[in-house]
Write an enzyme that holds these catalytic residues in place. Structure first.
Site, PDB file in Angstrom:
ATOM      1  CG  ASN A  44      -1.900  -1.122   1.219  1.00 27.99           C
ATOM      2  OD1 ASN A  44      -2.306  -1.580   0.154  1.00 27.99           O
ATOM      3  ND2 ASN A  44      -2.279  -1.594   2.397  1.00 27.99           N
ATOM      4  CG  HIS A 132     -11.332  -1.662   5.741  1.00 25.81           C
ATOM      5  ND1 HIS A 132     -10.984  -1.573   7.064  1.00 25.81           N
ATOM      6  CD2 HIS A 132     -10.294  -2.262   5.118  1.00 25.81           C
ATOM      7  CE1 HIS A 132      -9.774  -2.089   7.234  1.00 25.81           C
ATOM      8  NE2 HIS A 132      -9.335  -2.515   6.063  1.00 25.81           N
ATOM      9  CD  GLU A 176     -13.556   0.999   1.893  1.00 22.27           C
ATOM     10  OE1 GLU A 176     -12.738   0.820   0.984  1.00 22.27           O
ATOM     11  OE2 GLU A 176     -13.944   0.093   2.646  1.00 22.27           O
ATOM     12  CB  SER A 180     -10.082  -2.191   0.447  1.00 24.27           C
ATOM     13  OG  SER A 180     -10.600  -1.362   1.411  1.00 24.27           O
ATOM     14  CG  ASP A 207     -11.918   4.782   5.271  1.00 25.66           C
ATOM     15  OD1 ASP A 207     -10.855   5.311   4.899  1.00 25.66           O
ATOM     16  OD2 ASP A 207     -11.954   3.758   5.998  1.00 25.66           O
ATOM     17  CE  LYS A 241      -4.587   0.735   3.718  1.00 22.22           C
ATOM     18  NZ  LYS A 241      -5.906   0.722   4.299  1.00 22.22           N
TER      19      LYS A 241
HETATM   20  C1  LIG Z   1      -6.447   0.046   5.506  1.00 20.81           C
HETATM   21  C2  LIG Z   1      -7.788   0.586   5.756  1.00 20.81           C
HETATM   22  C3  LIG Z   1      -8.183   1.004   7.036  1.00 20.81           C
HETATM   23  C4  LIG Z   1      -7.331   0.759   8.240  1.00 20.81           C
HETATM   24  O1  LIG Z   1      -6.331   1.683   8.338  1.00 20.81           O
HETATM   25  P1  LIG Z   1      -5.083   1.338   9.268  1.00 20.81           P
HETATM   26  O2  LIG Z   1      -4.432   2.648   9.478  1.00 20.81           O
HETATM   27  O3  LIG Z   1      -4.256   0.366   8.519  1.00 20.81           O
HETATM   28  O4  LIG Z   1      -5.626   0.748  10.532  1.00 20.81           O
HETATM   29  C5  LIG Z   1      -9.403   1.615   7.177  1.00 20.81           C
HETATM   30  N1  LIG Z   1     -10.225   1.781   6.131  1.00 20.81           N
HETATM   31  C6  LIG Z   1      -9.911   1.343   4.902  1.00 20.81           C
HETATM   32  C7  LIG Z   1     -10.870   1.540   3.781  1.00 20.81           C
HETATM   33  C8  LIG Z   1      -8.682   0.713   4.687  1.00 20.81           C
HETATM   34  O5  LIG Z   1      -8.365   0.262   3.488  1.00 20.81           O
END
Ligand SMILES: *Cc1c(COP(=O)(O)O)cnc(C)c1O
Length: 396
Positions: A44, A132, A176, A180, A207, A241
């Site tokens: 990522n 997610h 989102e 993801s 998100d 990421k």
């Molecule tokens: C990776 C991810 C998270 C979690 O984030 P971290 O900082 O790794 O805990 C939350 N939401 C989505 C959509 C993600 O892909």
């Protein structure tokens, strides 16, 4: 007791769904496993910043034994609030042009903490089917009733809002921006206009985990790209990421921030992020606006891969740098991944329960430090190894 655990593990193994921690040595863009160096296509690290040694060297020069603080030693509300915590939040608020920002220890902390804090039994949560796990867990911890709408089906969402608006004090829409596992996107302008037509009845929670750093002129995400950062009530993203760090943020109104500081349990009841991490995040976040060249290169690699897949008859719903290649069964996904690994590409199978049964896939996650030549070599290999029988998009 352990008998039933053993049985569970055996069942997972039979289904091809047993997970093991991979043993890896990281070498910049490559990972070494079993003595072989593979190009990492599962990271990522979207902008290639985590793999950038020069960037780390520059950051290290600014550190002294006095400033290198590896622990906050306490929650933010006790003695764990450092100047850098607020500097980072102010920098984010300035970039986004928002009143305030608040930092969390991870995206998982943010989502599991925020959703229960901003909802109650008078709230209805309407959430996309493919959100997610951290968002799902946040919903589970909430007192609100929730309904999942079909992935990106905003017609269905509009019907649900219309049907339930009068029954609840509030409706929270959760999505989102870039998804993801499918790499497709929510229609933010349409969500924003839906939210607007219900005034304060409907709130929008977005998100941007996969879009922060990657999208928008300054790298602030899809909301920046679509010009709607100010129309989203809860705009959340992660630093783990593209920002090559750890932690997460929300940008919001000041009153929301003050409320969250009082209500988000994974903010209150945990040791704050180490100041040295916050310093690194601050260092990166300030440079994100200048990283348009990395964003453009990433976008051109993604276009190349998506177009080639389409030319092979694989329709892909991806519109981003996350590109799924559907394999169907878990065993087929695992076979294909092993084959690609044998030829030098570190690609991983994504299996249930992360994705629905029968939609096991390879998840190609492109990063800006991959070259056009490497992408071409990967495509040639993929053509040889994968005979597509299905559409590449489980919900088409
Ligand atoms: C990776 C991810 C998270 C979690 O984030 P971290 O900082 O790794 O805990 C939350 N939401 C989505 C959509 C993600 O892909």
């Amino acid at each position: 007791m352990t008998d039933s655990m053993q049985q569970t593990l055996e069942t997972l193994e039979r289904q091809g769904n047993l997970r093991r921690l991979p043993r890896l040595t990281h070498k910049g863009r490559f990972v070494e496993t079993d003595g072989k160096e593979l190009l990492n296509l599962s990271s990522n690290d979207y902008l290639g910043l985590a793999a950038d040694r020069n960037l780390r060297a520059e950051f290290l020069e600014s550190l002294t034994p006095d400033s290198f603080l590896p622990s906050a030693s306490s929650s933010r509300l006790l003695t764990g609030n450092y100047a850098i915590s607020e500097q980072l939040e102010n920098a984010l608020a300035t970039l986004f042009g928002s009143e305030a920002a608040l930092v969390f220890n991870s995206g998982y902390h943010a989502n599991t903490g925020l959703i229960p804090a901003i909802t109650d039994s008078q709230t209805l949560i309407l959430a996309d089917k493919l959100i997610h796990a951290s968002l799902i867990d946040g919903i589970r911890l909430s007192e609100a009733r929730s309904i999942r709408y079909r992935h990106n089906d905003l017609n269905q969402l509009e019907r649900l809002v219309a049907r339930y608006a009068s029954e609840y004090e509030r409706i929270l829409i959760v999505t989102e921006s870039i998804f993801s596992m499918d790499g497709d996107e929510a229609d933010l302008p349409r969500l924003v206009s839906l939210r607007r037509s219900y005034a304060d009845k409907v709130w929008l929670y977005v998100d941007e985990a996969h879009a922060f750093g990657v999208r928008g002129k300054q790298g602030l995400g899809c909301a920046e790209e679509k010009g709607c950062t100010h129309d989203i009530d809860f705009l959340v993203g992660t630093f783990g990421k593209a920002a090559a760090s750890v932690g997460a943020y929300i940008v919001c109104r000041k009153v929301v921030r003050d409320f969250l500081v009082n209500r988000v349990r994974p903010f209150i009841f945990t040791t704050a992020l180490p100041p040295v991490n916050l310093m690194w995040t601050h260092f990166i976040v300030q440079r994100l606006p200048q990283m348009a060249d990395r964003r453009e290169h990433l976008s051109s690699l993604a276009t190349l891969l998506r177009t080639s897949l389409q030319m092979q008859g694989l329709s892909t719903c991806s519109t981003s740098h996350i590109i799924p290649i559907l394999a169907g069964s878990s065993t087929e996904a695992t076979r294909l991944a092993r084959q690609l690994q044998r030829y030098g590409f570190y690609v991983l199978p994504i299996r249930p329960p992360t994705v629905p049964e029968g939609t096991s896939r390879l998840r190609i996650s492109l990063t800006a430090n991959i070259t056009q030549e490497e992408m071409q070599a990967f495509l040639t290999l993929l053509t040889d190894q994968h005979s597509p029988t299905k559409t590449n998009c489980e919900h088409l």
